[in-house]
Design a protein around this motif. Structure first.
Motif, PDB file in Angstrom:
ATOM      1  N   GLU A  64      24.769  43.666  63.210  1.00 16.26           N
ATOM      2  CA  GLU A  64      23.410  43.185  63.001  1.00 16.26           C
ATOM      3  C   GLU A  64      23.383  42.311  61.749  1.00 16.26           C
ATOM      4  O   GLU A  64      24.291  42.362  60.912  1.00 16.26           O
ATOM      5  N   SER A  65      22.332  41.542  61.597  1.00 11.24           N
ATOM      6  CA  SER A  65      22.212  40.659  60.431  1.00 11.24           C
ATOM      7  C   SER A  65      22.329  41.426  59.120  1.00 11.24           C
ATOM      8  O   SER A  65      22.975  40.981  58.166  1.00 11.24           O
ATOM      9  N   VAL A  66      21.692  42.597  59.066  1.00 13.31           N
ATOM     10  CA  VAL A  66      21.713  43.391  57.836  1.00 13.31           C
ATOM     11  C   VAL A  66      23.130  43.810  57.471  1.00 13.31           C
ATOM     12  O   VAL A  66      23.474  43.910  56.284  1.00 13.31           O
ATOM     13  N   ASP A  67      23.961  44.044  58.478  1.00  8.29           N
ATOM     14  CA  ASP A  67      25.351  44.423  58.220  1.00  8.29           C
ATOM     15  C   ASP A  67      26.135  43.238  57.655  1.00  8.29           C
ATOM     16  O   ASP A  67      26.954  43.393  56.752  1.00  8.29           O
ATOM     17  N   ILE A  68      25.860  42.072  58.203  1.00 10.50           N
ATOM     18  CA  ILE A  68      26.560  40.859  57.763  1.00 10.50           C
ATOM     19  C   ILE A  68      26.184  40.510  56.327  1.00 10.50           C
ATOM     20  O   ILE A  68      27.029  40.149  55.513  1.00 10.50           O
ATOM     21  N   LEU A  69      24.904  40.649  56.013  1.00 10.64           N
ATOM     22  CA  LEU A  69      24.434  40.308  54.675  1.00 10.64           C
ATOM     23  C   LEU A  69      25.000  41.247  53.619  1.00 10.64           C
ATOM     24  O   LEU A  69      25.068  40.897  52.437  1.00 10.64           O
ATOM     25  N   ALA A  70      25.418  42.425  54.051  1.00  7.41           N
ATOM     26  CA  ALA A  70      25.985  43.398  53.117  1.00  7.41           C
ATOM     27  C   ALA A  70      27.451  43.122  52.809  1.00  7.41           C
ATOM     28  O   ALA A  70      28.032  43.721  51.888  1.00  7.41           O
ATOM     29  N   LEU A  71      28.053  42.201  53.567  1.00 10.25           N
ATOM     30  CA  LEU A  71      29.462  41.893  53.342  1.00 10.25           C
ATOM     31  C   LEU A  71      29.653  41.152  52.019  1.00 10.25           C
ATOM     32  O   LEU A  71      28.885  40.260  51.676  1.00 10.25           O
ATOM     33  N   GLN A  72      30.674  41.529  51.291  1.00 16.11           N
ATOM     34  CA  GLN A  72      31.003  40.831  50.051  1.00 16.11           C
ATOM     35  C   GLN A  72      31.513  39.431  50.385  1.00 16.11           C
ATOM     36  O   GLN A  72      32.124  39.224  51.450  1.00 16.11           O
ATOM     37  N   PRO A  73      31.276  38.445  49.503  1.00 14.99           N
ATOM     38  CA  PRO A  73      31.747  37.078  49.772  1.00 14.99           C
ATOM     39  C   PRO A  73      33.227  37.005  50.136  1.00 14.99           C
ATOM     40  O   PRO A  73      33.617  36.297  51.072  1.00 14.99           O
ATOM     41  N   ALA A  74      34.050  37.763  49.421  1.00 18.69           N
ATOM     42  CA  ALA A  74      35.494  37.738  49.698  1.00 18.69           C
ATOM     43  C   ALA A  74      35.800  38.317  51.069  1.00 18.69           C
ATOM     44  O   ALA A  74      36.781  37.928  51.719  1.00 18.69           O
ATOM     45  N   THR A  75      34.961  39.234  51.512  1.00 17.96           N
ATOM     46  CA  THR A  75      35.150  39.846  52.827  1.00 17.96           C
ATOM     47  C   THR A  75      34.851  38.837  53.931  1.00 17.96           C
ATOM     48  O   THR A  75      35.559  38.765  54.944  1.00 17.96           O
ATOM     49  N   ILE A  76      33.808  38.047  53.733  1.00 18.81           N
ATOM     50  CA  ILE A  76      33.468  37.007  54.712  1.00 18.81           C
ATOM     51  C   ILE A  76      34.622  36.009  54.833  1.00 18.81           C
ATOM     52  O   ILE A  76      34.997  35.593  55.926  1.00 18.81           O
ATOM     53  N   ALA A  77      35.202  35.660  53.706  1.00 20.24           N
ATOM     54  CA  ALA A  77      36.308  34.695  53.708  1.00 20.24           C
ATOM     55  C   ALA A  77      37.532  35.234  54.432  1.00 20.24           C
ATOM     56  O   ALA A  77      38.373  34.460  54.902  1.00 20.24           O
ATOM     57  N   ALA A  78      37.628  36.560  54.525  1.00 17.20           N
ATOM     58  CA  ALA A  78      38.798  37.176  55.158  1.00 17.20           C
ATOM     59  C   ALA A  78      38.690  37.238  56.675  1.00 17.20           C
ATOM     60  O   ALA A  78      39.682  37.505  57.356  1.00 17.20           O
ATOM     61  N   LEU A  79      37.498  36.994  57.215  1.00 15.50           N
ATOM     62  CA  LEU A  79      37.332  37.037  58.671  1.00 15.50           C
ATOM     63  C   LEU A  79      38.160  35.953  59.347  1.00 15.50           C
ATOM     64  O   LEU A  79      38.276  34.839  58.833  1.00 15.50           O
ATOM     65  N   THR A  80      38.698  36.251  60.491  1.00 17.35           N
ATOM     66  CA  THR A  80      39.420  35.221  61.237  1.00 17.35           C
ATOM     67  C   THR A  80      38.407  34.186  61.724  1.00 17.35           C
ATOM     68  O   THR A  80      37.215  34.467  61.817  1.00 17.35           O
ATOM     69  N   THR A  81      38.873  33.007  62.019  1.00 15.21           N
ATOM     70  CA  THR A  81      37.949  31.957  62.472  1.00 15.21           C
ATOM     71  C   THR A  81      37.259  32.352  63.774  1.00 15.21           C
ATOM     72  O   THR A  81      36.086  32.054  63.981  1.00 15.21           O
ATOM     73  N   THR A  82      37.981  33.045  64.632  1.00 10.41           N
ATOM     74  CA  THR A  82      37.402  33.488  65.901  1.00 10.41           C
ATOM     75  C   THR A  82      36.292  34.503  65.661  1.00 10.41           C
ATOM     76  O   THR A  82      35.222  34.440  66.288  1.00 10.41           O
ATOM     77  N   ALA A  83      36.528  35.434  64.737  1.00 10.43           N
ATOM     78  CA  ALA A  83      35.532  36.453  64.413  1.00 10.43           C
ATOM     79  C   ALA A  83      34.335  35.816  63.708  1.00 10.43           C
ATOM     80  O   ALA A  83      33.179  36.133  64.004  1.00 10.43           O
TER      81      ALA A  83
END
Length: 220
Positions: free
Chosen positions: A19-38
C-alpha cells in the motif's frame, strides 16, 4: 523497516501488494535497492507523497522504468529531489507526463536536461518554462532543435530574450539556401510560428547567430 538487502530481494509481485503507506515508510536507501522490475510496480499514488530525499535516491535505472501514471503524481515537493542524471534518462513521453507544477519546481539547470520534444509536451508546458530555465536549453534535437511549430508558437517574448544565441540558431538546422518557388522548409515554419511579440524580441546576437542564409527563413 526493510533493509536495503531485504528490499533488493522483493519481487515485482510482492511490491505490487504494498500500500502507499508502506512505500512511504521505506527509507531512501531502501528504495534505491529495489530492482528496476520491482520499482516499476510501486503504487503510483505513493509518489505524490514521497519526500524529496526518497526521490533523490531513485537510480537512473529505476527512473527509466517509471510509468506515465507514476510521473503524473509528482508534485512540487517531490520535483525538487530530482537530479540532472535522473532527468536525463526520461524519454519525451515521460517528461510530458510530469505536471507543469513539477517542472516549474525543478532547478533551471535540471530543466536543461529534459527531452522537450514529446507530442504531449504541449504549448502549455512550453509557455510555463521559466525565463531562468531558458538559458540552460540547448539547440539539440531533444530541445529547441526538436520543437514543432505549435510548441515554438507558445514561446513568450521574455523566453526568446532569455535564450542563448547558439540555442536560438537551433530553430533553423539547414543552411541550404531557398530556391525560387521551393516549398518552405520545416525550419522556416518554426521561425514563422513565433508570435509577433516574440519575433520582435529577437536580439541582435540571435540574428547574428542565424547567419545570412538562415535569415532568409526568418523573412519568409
Amino acid at each position: 523497516a526493510l533493509t536495503p538487502a531485504q528490499a533488493k530481494a522483493l519481487t515485482a509481485t510482492q511490491i505490487d501488494k504494498l500500500e502507499s503507506v508502506d512505500i512511504l515508510a521505506l527509507q531512501p536507501a531502501t528504495i534505491a535497492a529495489l530492482t528496476t522490475t520491482a520499482f516499476a510496480k510501486l503504487n503510483s499514488a505513493a509518489f505524490a507523497s514521497m519526500s524529496a530525499e526518497q526521490i533523490s535516491k531513485i537510480t537512473t535505472g529505476q527512473i527509466a522504468t517509471m510509468s506515465v501514471d507514476q510521473l503524473s503524481k509528482i508534485g512540487a515537493d517531490q520535483a525538487v529531489g530530482f537530479n540532472a542524471a535522473q532527468l536525463a534518462k526520461l524519454t519525451s513521453t515521460q517528461v510530458a507526463a510530469l505536471p507543469i507544477i513539477a517542472i516549474n519546481n525543478l532547478t533551471p539547470a535540471n530543466v536543461g536536461k529534459l527531452n522537450l520534444t514529446g507530442t504531449n509536451f504541449d504549448a502549455a508546458h512550453i509557455a510555463a518554462l521559466s525565463d531562468e530555465a531558458i538559458p540552460y536549453l540547448t539547440a539539440s534535437s531533444i530541445q529547441i532543435g526538436g520543437l514543432n511549430a505549435t510548441q515554438v508558437g507558445a514561446l513568450k517574448a521574455s523566453q526568446i530574450e532569455a535564450m542563448k544565441p547558439a540555442t536560438f540558431a537551433g530553430f533553423v538546422t539547414s543552411t541550404t539556401a531557398l530556391t525560387a518557388g521551393a516549398a518552405l522548409p520545416t525550419t522556416a515554419d518554426k521561425l514563422n510560428a513565433l508570435t509577433t511579440t516574440a519575433a520582435q524580441s529577437i536580439t541582435p546576437a540571435q540574428i547574428n547567430a542565424l547567419g545570412t542564409v538562415k535569415m532568409e527563413y526568418l523573412n519568409q
